[in-house]
Design a protein around this motif. Structure first.
Motif, PDB file in Angstrom:
ATOM      1  N   HIS A 155      23.980 -57.607  48.985  1.00  0.00           N
ATOM      2  CA  HIS A 155      23.358 -56.676  48.998  1.00  0.00           C
ATOM      3  C   HIS A 155      23.231 -55.137  49.486  1.00  0.00           C
ATOM      4  O   HIS A 155      24.061 -55.387  51.117  1.00  0.00           O
ATOM      5  N   ALA A 156      23.257 -54.323  49.150  1.00  0.00           N
ATOM      6  CA  ALA A 156      23.621 -52.865  50.366  1.00  0.00           C
ATOM      7  C   ALA A 156      22.359 -52.307  50.587  1.00  0.00           C
ATOM      8  O   ALA A 156      21.049 -52.504  49.677  1.00  0.00           O
ATOM      9  N   VAL A 157      22.178 -51.727  51.887  1.00  0.00           N
ATOM     10  CA  VAL A 157      20.739 -51.661  52.372  1.00  0.00           C
ATOM     11  C   VAL A 157      21.414 -49.879  52.508  1.00  0.00           C
ATOM     12  O   VAL A 157      22.375 -49.299  52.888  1.00  0.00           O
ATOM     13  N   GLY A 158      19.949 -49.445  52.298  1.00  0.00           N
ATOM     14  CA  GLY A 158      20.180 -47.339  52.616  1.00  0.00           C
ATOM     15  C   GLY A 158      19.390 -46.885  51.956  1.00  0.00           C
ATOM     16  O   GLY A 158      18.187 -47.213  51.123  1.00  0.00           O
ATOM     17  N   VAL A 159      19.855 -45.249  52.265  1.00  0.00           N
ATOM     18  CA  VAL A 159      18.342 -44.497  51.726  1.00  0.00           C
ATOM     19  C   VAL A 159      19.369 -43.603  51.340  1.00  0.00           C
ATOM     20  O   VAL A 159      19.792 -42.514  51.368  1.00  0.00           O
ATOM     21  N   GLY A 160      18.301 -43.206  50.015  1.00  0.00           N
ATOM     22  CA  GLY A 160      19.345 -42.405  48.746  1.00  0.00           C
ATOM     23  C   GLY A 160      18.451 -40.730  49.212  1.00  0.00           C
ATOM     24  O   GLY A 160      17.578 -40.522  50.056  1.00  0.00           O
ATOM     25  N   PRO A 161      19.150 -40.066  49.012  1.00  0.00           N
ATOM     26  CA  PRO A 161      18.499 -38.871  48.778  1.00  0.00           C
ATOM     27  C   PRO A 161      17.568 -38.409  48.200  1.00  0.00           C
ATOM     28  O   PRO A 161      17.066 -37.699  48.824  1.00  0.00           O
ATOM     29  N   SER A 162      17.463 -38.757  47.753  1.00  0.00           N
ATOM     30  CA  SER A 162      15.793 -39.281  46.871  1.00  0.00           C
ATOM     31  C   SER A 162      14.923 -39.037  47.427  1.00  0.00           C
ATOM     32  O   SER A 162      13.876 -39.232  47.191  1.00  0.00           O
ATOM     33  N   GLU A 163      14.498 -39.968  48.201  1.00  0.00           N
ATOM     34  CA  GLU A 163      14.000 -40.427  49.466  1.00  0.00           C
ATOM     35  C   GLU A 163      14.002 -39.497  50.512  1.00  0.00           C
ATOM     36  O   GLU A 163      13.870 -39.686  51.443  1.00  0.00           O
ATOM     37  N   VAL A 164      14.806 -38.303  51.164  1.00  0.00           N
ATOM     38  CA  VAL A 164      14.743 -37.484  52.381  1.00  0.00           C
ATOM     39  C   VAL A 164      13.329 -37.592  52.574  1.00  0.00           C
ATOM     40  O   VAL A 164      13.506 -37.217  54.226  1.00  0.00           O
ATOM     41  N   LYS A 165      12.665 -38.253  51.686  1.00  0.00           N
ATOM     42  CA  LYS A 165      11.277 -36.664  52.421  1.00  0.00           C
ATOM     43  C   LYS A 165      10.301 -37.940  53.427  1.00  0.00           C
ATOM     44  O   LYS A 165       9.749 -37.834  54.043  1.00  0.00           O
ATOM     45  N   THR A 166      10.713 -39.642  52.445  1.00  0.00           N
ATOM     46  CA  THR A 166       9.778 -40.166  53.053  1.00  0.00           C
ATOM     47  C   THR A 166      10.946 -41.270  53.356  1.00  0.00           C
ATOM     48  O   THR A 166      10.746 -42.194  52.162  1.00  0.00           O
ATOM     49  N   PRO A 167      12.293 -41.401  54.185  1.00  0.00           N
ATOM     50  CA  PRO A 167      12.966 -42.500  54.338  1.00  0.00           C
ATOM     51  C   PRO A 167      12.136 -43.712  55.084  1.00  0.00           C
ATOM     52  O   PRO A 167      12.415 -45.177  54.963  1.00  0.00           O
ATOM     53  N   GLY A 168      10.883 -43.680  55.388  1.00  0.00           N
ATOM     54  CA  GLY A 168       9.855 -44.482  55.988  1.00  0.00           C
ATOM     55  C   GLY A 168      10.415 -44.779  57.785  1.00  0.00           C
ATOM     56  O   GLY A 168      11.464 -44.250  58.210  1.00  0.00           O
ATOM     57  N   GLU A 169       8.870 -44.913  57.833  1.00  0.00           N
ATOM     58  CA  GLU A 169       8.898 -44.829  59.664  1.00  0.00           C
ATOM     59  C   GLU A 169       9.822 -46.170  59.936  1.00  0.00           C
ATOM     60  O   GLU A 169      10.187 -47.090  59.366  1.00  0.00           O
ATOM     61  N   HIS A 170      10.820 -45.785  61.317  1.00  0.00           N
ATOM     62  CA  HIS A 170      12.072 -46.431  62.136  1.00  0.00           C
ATOM     63  C   HIS A 170      12.833 -46.919  60.801  1.00  0.00           C
ATOM     64  O   HIS A 170      13.358 -48.164  61.264  1.00  0.00           O
ATOM     65  N   TRP A 171      13.996 -45.734  60.213  1.00  0.00           N
ATOM     66  CA  TRP A 171      14.220 -46.458  58.887  1.00  0.00           C
ATOM     67  C   TRP A 171      15.380 -46.868  59.473  1.00  0.00           C
ATOM     68  O   TRP A 171      16.290 -47.261  59.156  1.00  0.00           O
ATOM     69  N   VAL A 172      16.075 -45.673  60.566  1.00  0.00           N
ATOM     70  CA  VAL A 172      17.562 -46.473  61.612  1.00  0.00           C
ATOM     71  C   VAL A 172      17.163 -47.999  61.737  1.00  0.00           C
ATOM     72  O   VAL A 172      18.078 -48.516  61.162  1.00  0.00           O
TER      73      VAL A 172
END
Length: 260
Positions: A60-77
């Motif tokens: 598995h890889a985990v990350g946030v793609g550019p398509s999600e830039v507006k809504t990466p999620g709370e506490h995403w880091v």
């Protein structure tokens, strides 16, 4: 022979867990014995990880793609940092820049990308890069921030000169080719594959997208179809398939820090 699909969106092929199991099984029957499951959002990662975590050979890889830039999620880091401690999480991604779809503004995309590069560096993981119409900015960012474990240009779309520029800059980068490598008009990809070192080449399906040319009648790409891309690449490089599969396997295990 055995093959390693370094990039597959299993959850986008089917959302049904039973059908996903059959996708993995079908891949193994075709000698694709390892797959890296990719998601664009942390929500999708959590769902897919819960389904696939017990499947042998699925990583598995985990990350946030550019398509999600507006809504990466709370506490995403924090979510990413917690997720990379889970078994079989081997990379951060996909992340990167997409100026074609223009998700959000460029500055926000760049900030999202840089933060994930820093996480990859901090946790000694490779990063899987999405690049669409953003090659210049990605190069400039990677020059100073590429993690020590390296970066994978997934579904490589630039030309041979760009690849040479990255290698000449001393970047620890890999070039991953998908089914579009098999397209007759993909001359930039053919030239790149012929001119980069073989120990820097990976292959992927980018499932369910990028159907290989000889399977165009299919509705979606599956990890099992990876062998079609491998065969085309072997012919292009004028090497036998067994030799190529061994090299690709070694490359894939190396970048994801897995035993061969």
């Amino acid at each position: 022979m055995q093959f390693f699909d370094t990039h597959a969106h299993i959850g986008l092929i089917y959302d049904d867990p039973v059908k996903q199991f059959h996708v993995v099984q079908q891949a193994k029957n075709a000698d694709v014995t390892r797959i890296v499951s990719i998601n664009n959002s942390l929500y999708d990662f959590k769902r897919e990880y819960s389904i696939l975590k017990t499947y042998k050979g699925v990583f598995h890889a985990v990350g946030v793609g550019p398509s999600e830039v507006k809504t990466p999620g709370e506490h995403w880091v924090r979510t990413i940092e917690e997720s990379i401690t889970l078994p079989n999480v081997v990379a951060i991604g996909e992340t990167g820049l997409d100026y074609f779809k223009q998700y959000g503004d460029k500055r926000s995309q760049i900030e999202l990308f840089i933060t994930q590069l820093e996480l990859a560096k901090k946790h000694n993981l490779p990063v899987i890069i999405h690049n669409r119409n953003a090659g210049s900015d990605i190069f400039e960012i990677l020059k100073d921030r590429i993690p020590s474990r390296g970066a994978i240009f997934h579904c490589y779309s630039e030309d041979a000169e760009y690849a040479k520029k990255c290698l000449d800059a001393g970047m620890n980068v890999y070039f991953s080719f998908a089914g579009n490598l098999t397209y007759r008009n993909a001359k930039n990809l053919h030239e790149t594959a012929l001119n980069v070192p073989m120990d820097r080449i990976l292959i992927e399906t980018e499932s369910p997208f990028m159907i290989p040319a000889d399977l165009r009648e299919k509705k979606r790409t599956m990890p099992a179809y990876l062998v079609s891309t491998a065969r085309f690449l072997a012919e292009l490089l004028a090497v036998d398939l067994e030799t190529l599969s061994a090299q690709l396997w070694t490359n894939s295990c190396s970048v994801f820090n897995l035993p061969e």
